[in-house]
Every structure is written in C-alpha cells, then in structure tokens.
Design a protein around this motif. Structure first.
Motif, mmCIF file in Angstrom:
data_model
loop_
_atom_site.group_PDB
_atom_site.id
_atom_site.type_symbol
_atom_site.label_atom_id
_atom_site.label_comp_id
_atom_site.label_asym_id
_atom_site.label_seq_id
_atom_site.Cartn_x
_atom_site.Cartn_y
_atom_site.Cartn_z
ATOM 1 N N ASP A 1 -7.710 -14.284 -11.154
ATOM 2 C CA ASP A 1 -7.624 -13.268 -10.088
ATOM 3 C C ASP A 1 -7.825 -13.843 -8.680
ATOM 4 O O ASP A 1 -7.823 -13.086 -7.714
ATOM 5 C CB ASP A 1 -8.681 -12.170 -10.302
ATOM 6 N N LEU B 1 -3.354 -6.086 -8.211
ATOM 7 C CA LEU B 1 -2.970 -7.498 -8.245
ATOM 8 C C LEU B 1 -1.461 -7.692 -8.265
ATOM 9 O O LEU B 1 -0.933 -8.560 -7.583
ATOM 10 C CB LEU B 1 -3.566 -8.158 -9.495
ATOM 11 N N GLY C 1 -7.410 -10.873 -4.255
ATOM 12 C CA GLY C 1 -7.437 -10.763 -5.717
ATOM 13 C C GLY C 1 -8.674 -10.059 -6.262
ATOM 14 O O GLY C 1 -8.545 -9.157 -7.083
ATOM 15 N N ASP D 1 -5.689 -4.785 -13.122
ATOM 16 C CA ASP D 1 -6.649 -4.702 -12.014
ATOM 17 C C ASP D 1 -7.890 -3.984 -12.511
ATOM 18 O O ASP D 1 -8.246 -2.920 -11.999
ATOM 19 C CB ASP D 1 -6.044 -3.913 -10.859
ATOM 20 N N ALA E 1 -14.043 -10.303 -10.272
ATOM 21 C CA ALA E 1 -12.779 -11.000 -10.504
ATOM 22 C C ALA E 1 -12.781 -11.640 -11.886
ATOM 23 O O ALA E 1 -13.830 -11.939 -12.439
ATOM 24 C CB ALA E 1 -12.577 -12.079 -9.448
#
Ligand code: 13P
Ligand code: 13P
Ligand code: MG
Ligand code: MG
Ligand code: MG
Length: 382
Positions: A95, A221, A109, A232, A10
């Motif tokens: 994220d 996302l 996320g 992403d 993330a």
C-alpha cells in the motif's frame, strides 16, 4: 486543549499470502513510533493489525493531517516494509504507493481516519478495522448506529440524540461531497449510500451542536494507482456514550453479517465477520472479510485500553451465520452476484483476460453496437 485521535494504516506485506501481518514488522514499526513518543510528537499509540493490514491508533495534540505525525508513521511503515522485504513476505510494501514523503499521507496509499476533538470528561471511543473490504462497507452499520432507531434505542429515548445526525458523504468518482441530515433526509441519504462503491460516509456530526462523532478512512487505492493494488481495507473511529450511541449500540450494528465487496482478489461479495484480535487473520478464500473492534478511553491525551470487543460469545451466532452465508456465496463460484459487477472488476486483472478474447467475436448480422462498454464505469466509450 484539543486532542487528536489518528488511525493510520497500510498493508506493508504479509505472511503466507494476504493473510496476516508478521509480528517482526510490527516490532520495527513500534520502535519508530516509540521514538516519536519519546520526542513528544505523539502522546500515545497502540499498534495492531487486522489480516494483512498494519494499523496504528495514535493520540496526539497536533491536529489532523499533521506533517510530523504523518511523517513519523510513514517512516514506521517504510521500516516495516523493509523488514517485510527482508523476510520475503508477500506483497511487501503493497500500500505504499509513493517513494517519498511530501507533507502528509494523503494520496500515498495508507488509510487515514483522524478526528481532532475536545476531550469529554470521559471520552470512550471504538476503532473498527476491517480486512478484505472497502470503506463503503461501513455505510450500512453507520446508518444503523446513527439513524436507525431499531438499532439505536437512544435515538428515541435520549434527548441528546433525538435531533439526529449529519452525514457527510463523499462521491469517490466525482471527488465531491454532500451533507445530509437525519432523520429528515434519511431517504436521500440511503439513495446514495446504498451504492457503497461510490458514495462513502466519511464523517458524522451530531446535529444539535455539530459535535464530530465518527470518521472513516476513504482512500481508494485503485483510484490513486489506476490499477488493482488490493482492497482499501477500511478503519473508522466512533465516539460513544454521553449523547452519542452507546458502545453496545455501535456493536449491535454488526449483528447481521451483511455482504460487503472484497474477499478473494478484491472481487467478491462476502459476509463481514466480526472477530477477536486472535482471529483477525484472512484464511478461507482470503477471508471471509473480517472486522475487529477495539474499545478505548482517551484521558488527557493518553489511550486507556483496549478491550477486544468482539472477543465475546455474544457474537458467536453472528460468526456462525457468517459462515453459513460464506458457504452459500462460495457455491456461486465465478458467477455474479458472488463476483463483483463489471464496472468494479475494471480495476482488477479481469479486463486483461477480456482483452485476449477481443478478436474472437464474430459480428451478428443486423445487430447494432450498444452505447457503452460494460467495462466502462464513469465515461462512455463510443
Ligand atoms: P449505565 O447506567 O451503566 O451508564 O448505562 C447507560 C447506558 O447507556 C446503557 O446503554
Ligand atoms: P488485501 O487488500 O487485503 O491485500 O487483499 C488483496 C487480495 O487480493 C486478497 O485476495
Ligand atoms: Mg495484502
Ligand atoms: Mg488487507
Ligand atoms: Mg488492502
């Protein structure tokens, strides 16, 4: 005993823009994961980053989408995001789209690529991680690795690969998947995955025995959040050798700096540049989109390695070509096909600009309204 390799990642905030993960944020996340290792939740882990994306390569015996493993990683990411806030890093917590953990990381996320496997006597694998692009960016190299004999000599030479592979493809807009076999359904496969924004290769299996060979993060996302929250940036795990593509056959797929969607503001096509860990920082126009490849062996559930695979003069020419392509694409400025097509721009801030112009158009005499707005991708907007 079965082992699981999990790559969980993330963007929790980054230094000086969407540029690179700050080492202090990795340090606090590492502390959390070390504690989890001590408690026996995971066997081993390797923390790293590509651009502004924090990535954990983890081995454990708890299977895919395991609550304890995911919760551990969620806590590590949360702590890292808190550190990012403390340091005033940019887009801290970017994220992490949810406030509370429930069950696993799906839909929260972070990107998830996991494979539960029976460890081979020698279990070599590669983790590819990219920044400033999207999961469909791996469609092209995966096709080359597992279905193109001009890339992978083993498809012709090695009887264990000769029967081909099964590609599982996800339609991210419809939320449905399809499995297609190569070589016999190659053209059908290409008809789909040539649209990488919509159809994403999610998993690949060896056809003769259904052995899992590759897994890609497919989280989108924008589709989760309903608005632009960065790209992403994807990661994938690819097992190699012994009846699968050789290590060098997987790397060969990245010798053309092909164009991927992402780069500045997630809104531009640019060349994917394979780089070493030390060059895994987004700079020019927030890119160009970068790829890191780390080679490992898994032994009795422990990670051996990594080797920084693109830290190699054999890829200098690819990077030089990527820079030439970057120059060429940049000269288009705000014009397509450097800028992405309108359907994709729907998830950026461009529609807000279009909104401002709404009352400024004057009707053309005798003209008919076209059926759908160019800003509508999946439904018509009559
Ligand atoms: P080795 O004989 O070194 O194992 O190499 C085999 C191979 O697959 C090379 O691509
Ligand atoms: P990231 O998804 O890497 O945060 O990129 C966001 C962006 O807009 C870069 O220009
Ligand atoms: Mg970012
Ligand atoms: Mg990123
Ligand atoms: Mg991102």
């Amino acid at each position: 005993m079965k082992s699981t390799i999990s790559v969980l990642k993330a963007d929790i905030g980054s230094l000086a823009g969407h540029h690179m993960v700050h080492p202090d944020t990795i340090a606090v996340a590492t502390k959390v994961l070390s504690e989890g290792k001590k408690q026996g939740i995971i066997n081993d882990f390797y923390p790293t980053f590509v651009g502004d994306d924090m990535e954990f390569i983890i081995s454990h015996n708890r299977g895919e989408l395991d609550q304890k493993v995911h919760e551990l990683v969620w806590n590590a990411l949360k702590e890292a995001a808190n550190k990012a806030k403390e340091l005033g890093l940019y887009a801290a917590g970017q994220d992490l789209l949810s406030d509370s953990f429930s069950g696993n990381l799906k839909g929260m996320g972070p990107g998830i690529a996991e494979m539960e496997i029976e460890e081979r006597p020698s279990e070599p694998f590669v983790v590819f991680m990219a920044d400033k692009t999207e999961p469909g960016a791996f469609n092209l190299p995966l096709y080359k690795m597992f279905a193109d004999p001009f890339n992978t000599a083993g498809l012709v030479i090695d009887p264990a690969l000769h029967d081909g592979f099964k590609f599982e493809v996800l339609d991210v807009y419809e939320g449905e998947s399809i499995a297609l076999n190569t070589p016999e359904e190659s053209y059908d496969l290409l008809a789909l995955i040539g649209t990488p924004d919509r159809y994403i290769v999610r998993r690949i299996y060896r056809k003769q025995d259904n052995m899992l060979a590759a897994v890609v993060t497919t989280e989108r996302l924008n589709l989760i959040a309903g608005k632009y929250v960065g790209k992403d940036d994807p990661a994938m795990i690819v097992r190699v050798q012994h009846g699968l593509p050789a290590l060098g056959e997987t790397l060969e797929a990245f010798t053309v700096p092909y164009l991927v969607a992402g780069w500045m503001r997630g809104s531009h096509y640019g060349p994917l540049m394979p780089v070493s860990q030390k060059d895994a920082r987004a700079t020019r126009f927030d890119g160009p989109p970068r790829l890191v490849g780390l080679g490992f062996n898994l032994k009795n559930g422990r990670l051996v390695g990594p080797s920084d695979l693109f830290d190699d003069p054999a890829f200098d020419e690819v990077r030089r070509n990527a820079n030439i392509i970057a120059d060429y694409m940049r000269r288009h400025g705000p014009f397509m096909p450097h800028r992405l097509e309108p359907q994709v721009m729907e998830y950026t801030t461009l529609p807000k600009v279009m909104e401002r112009l709404k009352g400024r158009f004057t009707k053309e005499e005798g003209s008919k309204k076209a059926k759908a707005s160019i800003y509508t991708s999946t439904e018509s907007n009559e």
